[in-house]
Design a protein around this motif. Structure first.
Motif: not given
Length: 131
Positions: A73-76, A79-85, A93-96
């Motif tokens: 994920a990128s800093p921008d 939350v919904e996009e991160a959860l979807a990924l 775990r998802l690196p930013v």
């Protein structure tokens, strides 16, 4: 997000990765090339299931050997996009990343601290239901 994800160099061995995870009290590390760019991620589960359980020696397997594919994920990222990924790729775990460098990590613990109970329950159901 938990800021300040520490990278392990791609050439380091999995026993060193496990030591770094223990010392940093984390379950995943970004794997970085010689220029500090993230090339993948390894988890404590990767070390156990894909190395030790298959009879390999963690002192002779490199971090880059297990670090396949990178979802980030990128800093921008919302939350919904991160959860979807995380749901789509069945990851916990998802690196930013910013400029090919890890600046943090989103983990289940982060989600548990910041999401409403119903949204957290839905995430857990979606990620673990297909596991």
């Amino acid at each position: 997000m938990h800021p300040g994800a520490e990278c392990i160099p791609a050439h380091e061995t999995l026993d060193r990765a496990a030591q770094l995870m223990r010392d940093s009290n984390v379950g995943a590390l970004p794997v970085c090339d010689v220029d500090g760019r993230v090339t993948g991620i390894i988890t404590d589960r990767d070390i156990v299931v894909r190395c030790v359980a298959e009879g390999h020696d963690p002192a002779s397997v490199r971090a880059s050997d297990l670090a396949l594919g990178l979802v980030w994920a990128s800093p921008d990222t919302t939350v919904e996009e991160a959860l979807a990924l995380m749901e789509e790729h069945q990851i916990k775990r998802l690196p930013v990343m910013e400029d090919d460098r890890a600046i943090g990590m989103i983990s289940e613990a982060d989600l548990a601290r910041h999401l409403p109970d119903d949204q957290l329950a839905e995430f857990v159901h979606r990620v673990y239901a297909r596991a």
